[in-house]
Design an enzyme around this catalytic site. Structure first.
Site, PDB file in Angstrom:
ATOM      1  N   LYS A  74     -19.629  79.754   6.788  1.00  0.00           N
ATOM      2  CA  LYS A  74     -19.754  78.454   6.114  1.00  0.00           C
ATOM      3  C   LYS A  74     -21.193  78.006   6.240  1.00  0.00           C
ATOM      4  O   LYS A  74     -21.911  78.418   7.164  1.00  0.00           O
ATOM      5  CB  LYS A  74     -18.842  77.430   6.797  1.00  0.00           C
ATOM      6  N   GLY A  99      -7.751  60.913  -0.530  1.00  0.00           N
ATOM      7  CA  GLY A  99      -8.863  61.578  -1.219  1.00  0.00           C
ATOM      8  C   GLY A  99      -8.383  62.265  -2.483  1.00  0.00           C
ATOM      9  O   GLY A  99      -7.653  63.253  -2.435  1.00  0.00           O
ATOM     10  N   VAL A 100      -8.784  61.705  -3.651  1.00  0.00           N
ATOM     11  CA  VAL A 100      -8.394  62.318  -4.920  1.00  0.00           C
ATOM     12  C   VAL A 100      -9.647  62.822  -5.643  1.00  0.00           C
ATOM     13  O   VAL A 100      -9.928  62.462  -6.772  1.00  0.00           O
ATOM     14  CB  VAL A 100      -7.518  61.377  -5.791  1.00  0.00           C
ATOM     15  N   GLY A 101     -10.394  63.657  -4.922  1.00  0.00           N
ATOM     16  CA  GLY A 101     -11.584  64.302  -5.493  1.00  0.00           C
ATOM     17  C   GLY A 101     -11.169  65.561  -6.226  1.00  0.00           C
ATOM     18  O   GLY A 101     -10.115  65.591  -6.887  1.00  0.00           O
ATOM     19  N   VAL A 117      -9.882  68.533  -5.370  1.00  0.00           N
ATOM     20  CA  VAL A 117      -8.555  69.089  -5.080  1.00  0.00           C
ATOM     21  C   VAL A 117      -7.481  68.006  -5.213  1.00  0.00           C
ATOM     22  O   VAL A 117      -6.436  68.222  -5.831  1.00  0.00           O
ATOM     23  CB  VAL A 117      -8.496  69.701  -3.661  1.00  0.00           C
TER      24      VAL A 117
HETATM   25  P1  NAD Z   1     -14.349  66.207  -2.942  1.00  0.00           P
HETATM   26  O1  NAD Z   1     -15.605  65.782  -2.278  1.00  0.00           O
HETATM   27  O2  NAD Z   1     -14.344  66.529  -4.396  1.00  0.00           O
HETATM   28  O3  NAD Z   1     -13.195  65.105  -2.724  1.00  0.00           O
HETATM   29  C1  NAD Z   1     -13.001  64.409  -1.544  1.00  0.00           C
HETATM   30  C2  NAD Z   1     -12.628  62.978  -1.922  1.00  0.00           C
HETATM   31  O4  NAD Z   1     -12.215  62.295  -0.737  1.00  0.00           O
HETATM   32  C3  NAD Z   1     -13.795  62.174  -2.519  1.00  0.00           C
HETATM   33  O5  NAD Z   1     -13.394  61.611  -3.741  1.00  0.00           O
HETATM   34  C4  NAD Z   1     -14.089  61.115  -1.450  1.00  0.00           C
HETATM   35  O6  NAD Z   1     -14.511  59.887  -2.021  1.00  0.00           O
HETATM   36  C5  NAD Z   1     -12.751  60.982  -0.782  1.00  0.00           C
HETATM   37  N1  NAD Z   1     -12.770  60.502   0.597  1.00  0.00           N
HETATM   38  C6  NAD Z   1     -13.622  60.820   1.601  1.00  0.00           C
HETATM   39  N2  NAD Z   1     -13.242  60.248   2.750  1.00  0.00           N
HETATM   40  C7  NAD Z   1     -12.129  59.540   2.462  1.00  0.00           C
HETATM   41  C8  NAD Z   1     -11.256  58.724   3.233  1.00  0.00           C
HETATM   42  N3  NAD Z   1     -11.442  58.525   4.536  1.00  0.00           N
HETATM   43  N4  NAD Z   1     -10.204  58.140   2.617  1.00  0.00           N
HETATM   44  C9  NAD Z   1      -9.984  58.334   1.301  1.00  0.00           C
HETATM   45  N5  NAD Z   1     -10.766  59.105   0.517  1.00  0.00           N
HETATM   46  C10 NAD Z   1     -11.823  59.686   1.105  1.00  0.00           C
HETATM   47  O7  NAD Z   1     -13.836  67.464  -2.083  1.00  0.00           O
HETATM   48  P2  NAD Z   1     -12.749  68.545  -2.499  1.00  0.00           P
HETATM   49  O8  NAD Z   1     -13.413  69.734  -3.072  1.00  0.00           O
HETATM   50  O9  NAD Z   1     -11.642  67.889  -3.263  1.00  0.00           O
HETATM   51  O10 NAD Z   1     -12.198  68.987  -1.076  1.00  0.00           O
HETATM   52  C11 NAD Z   1     -11.364  68.133  -0.322  1.00  0.00           C
HETATM   53  C12 NAD Z   1     -11.050  68.787   1.026  1.00  0.00           C
HETATM   54  O11 NAD Z   1     -10.377  70.034   0.793  1.00  0.00           O
HETATM   55  C13 NAD Z   1     -12.293  69.141   1.866  1.00  0.00           C
HETATM   56  O12 NAD Z   1     -11.945  69.020   3.226  1.00  0.00           O
HETATM   57  C14 NAD Z   1     -12.542  70.604   1.539  1.00  0.00           C
HETATM   58  O13 NAD Z   1     -13.229  71.263   2.569  1.00  0.00           O
HETATM   59  C15 NAD Z   1     -11.105  71.085   1.436  1.00  0.00           C
HETATM   60  N6  NAD Z   1     -10.963  72.302   0.634  1.00  0.00           N
HETATM   61  C16 NAD Z   1     -11.417  72.310  -0.647  1.00  0.00           C
HETATM   62  C17 NAD Z   1     -11.260  73.466  -1.392  1.00  0.00           C
HETATM   63  C18 NAD Z   1     -11.682  73.515  -2.834  1.00  0.00           C
HETATM   64  O14 NAD Z   1     -11.272  74.452  -3.550  1.00  0.00           O
HETATM   65  N7  NAD Z   1     -12.462  72.547  -3.317  1.00  0.00           N
HETATM   66  C19 NAD Z   1     -10.665  74.609  -0.822  1.00  0.00           C
HETATM   67  C20 NAD Z   1     -10.198  74.549   0.487  1.00  0.00           C
HETATM   68  C21 NAD Z   1     -10.359  73.378   1.217  1.00  0.00           C
END
Ligand code: NAD
Length: 361
Positions: free
Chosen positions: A94, A194-196, A198
């Site tokens: 990572k 968190g609705v980013g 994923v």
């Molecule tokens: P992202 O940054 O697109 O989304 C995260 C969201 O969470 C953001 O919208 C942010 O504003 C919100 N957030 C942050 N802290 C918060 C809190 N305390 N309360 C509410 N909302 C909060 O990230 P992502 O790509 O969606 O990934 C999310 C998680 O999943 C991360 O931990 C990442 O490591 C893990 N993950 C992602 C993938 C992938 O394919 N993207 C794969 C495996 C694991």
């Protein structure tokens, strides 16, 4: 007498970078600095035992250098275990770029970072993570071949997030079947933190299956879009873990379940995409004693890695998708074995991964 959380806090504090490095048998830790960009980057390889260490690059602010290093180490460690458990010919690594307000030129940031990746000569392969995108991987591709998840990939989905979400939905189905004895998600109440990338796709998947949603995110626009499209209820970010629901789904950053909120969780199941959901692995036992089923994070969120790894290993896309769907079976196996042996699913998963990585004594 110390309380449960006091004991865990002191244990967490005591695990500094050096003891983590030796205890978890990391292979490499690189700290890189570029003066003109004032950019600090950390690249960590936990294991290359099963193949090159594939793992995303996080681009976000950190409060201290140690926090950033520990985040990268915990994530790299999880990647090794994830690949081992999914039978992927990959190791775990990572990277983190500590974001500062002056880092506005992504071209310069990611082409400089790409040189660091290139110096590792393929022992580490970079992909997207929180704060990085397909476009950033394209910048990296101009400098080094040791990147995946860029726009030249042949699979239909360039961003792995929807595939991670698919795996999480399958994992939630397995947890609901095992713990609540329900065959479908219709009427199941899921609270998503968190609705980013994923979380949004997970909300979509769950809504299509008839689940009821409560969501929280710091970004108002993101929250409103999700609420509108999937009829989700919204709550403030600091309240989402307290929602009385069937499934709490952490899909934001690390340590969603921590010493401060551990006993406030009302859900029957914890199952989400975030990496390192538990501030301490000891919390898995505590949750289990409270009757809460915790789906090990690195197993349920493996969909993105299976997809990206499948492309890297020249698998067909339908095979990769089938392997993601199989997260259901993997988790069901862990839940059943844990129940039979009266241990946690996390302990079962760790034992299997350590055997495959030849880390167990
Ligand atoms: P992202 O940054 O697109 O989304 C995260 C969201 O969470 C953001 O919208 C942010 O504003 C919100 N957030 C942050 N802290 C918060 C809190 N305390 N309360 C509410 N909302 C909060 O990230 P992502 O790509 O969606 O990934 C999310 C998680 O999943 C991360 O931990 C990442 O490591 C893990 N993950 C992602 C993938 C992938 O394919 N993207 C794969 C495996 C694991």
């Amino acid at each position: 007498m110390k309380s449960f959380t006091d004991q865990n806090n002191s244990e967490i504090d005591n695990l500094n970078v050096i003891s983590r490095f030796s205890q978890s048998r990391f292979e490499e830790l690189h700290l890189k600095y570029n003066e003109s960009l004032n950019m600090l980057a950390i690249l960590v390889i936990h294991s290359t035992r099963l193949g090159p260490a594939l793992g995303g690059c996080r681009f976000r602010p950190y409060t201290s250098l140690e926090d950033a290093i520990i985040d990268a180490m915990r994530l790299a460690h999880g990647m090794s275990y994830k690949a081992a458990l999914c039978h992927l010919p990959l190791g775990g690594g990572k990277s983190v770029i500590i974001q500062t307000p002056t880092m506005l030129d992504r071209n310069k940031v990611f082409s400089t970072f790409a040189q660091y990746v290139d110096e590792l000569k393929g022992r580490y392969i970079v992909a997207e993570d929180s704060g990085t995108s397909v476009a950033d991987m394209d910048i990296i591709r101009h400098v080094t071949p040791y990147v995946t998840g860029d726009s030249r990939q042949r699979y239909s989905c360039k961003d792995p997030s929807p595939m991670t979400a698919l795996g999480v939905r399958r994992g939630i189905e397995a947890a609901v079947k095992h713990h609540l004895k329900r065959n479908s998600l219709a009427g199941i109440h899921v609270a998503i933190q968190g609705v980013g990338n994923v979380g949004y796709h997970l909300a979509k998947e769950l809504h299509q299956q008839g689940a009821l949603l409560t969501i929280a995110d710091f970004k108002t626009e993101t929250t409103l879009r999700c609420a509108k499209e999937f009829h989700a209820k919204t709550v403030p970010a600091h309240e989402i873990h307290k929602v009385n629901c069937d499934v709490f789904s952490p899909c934001a950053l690390s340590n969603a379940i921590n010493a401060d909120n551990l006993d406030e969780i009302e859900a029957k199941i914890i199952a989400g995409s975030a990496n390192n959901q538990l501030e301490s692995p000891l919390f898995a036992k505590h949750l289990s004693q409270k009757g809460i089923l915790y789906a090990p994070d690195y197993v349920i969120n493996a969909g993105g890695l299976i997809y990206v790894g499948g492309q890297y290993a020249n698998q067909s896309e339908p095979t990769a998708r089938e392997n993601i769907e199989n997260i259901y079976q993997t988790l069901m196996f862990l839940f059943e074995k844990a129940q039979k042996e009266n241990i946690t699913p996390l302990e079962v998963a760790n034992t299997i991964a350590e055997q495959r990585l030849q880390l167990s004594n």
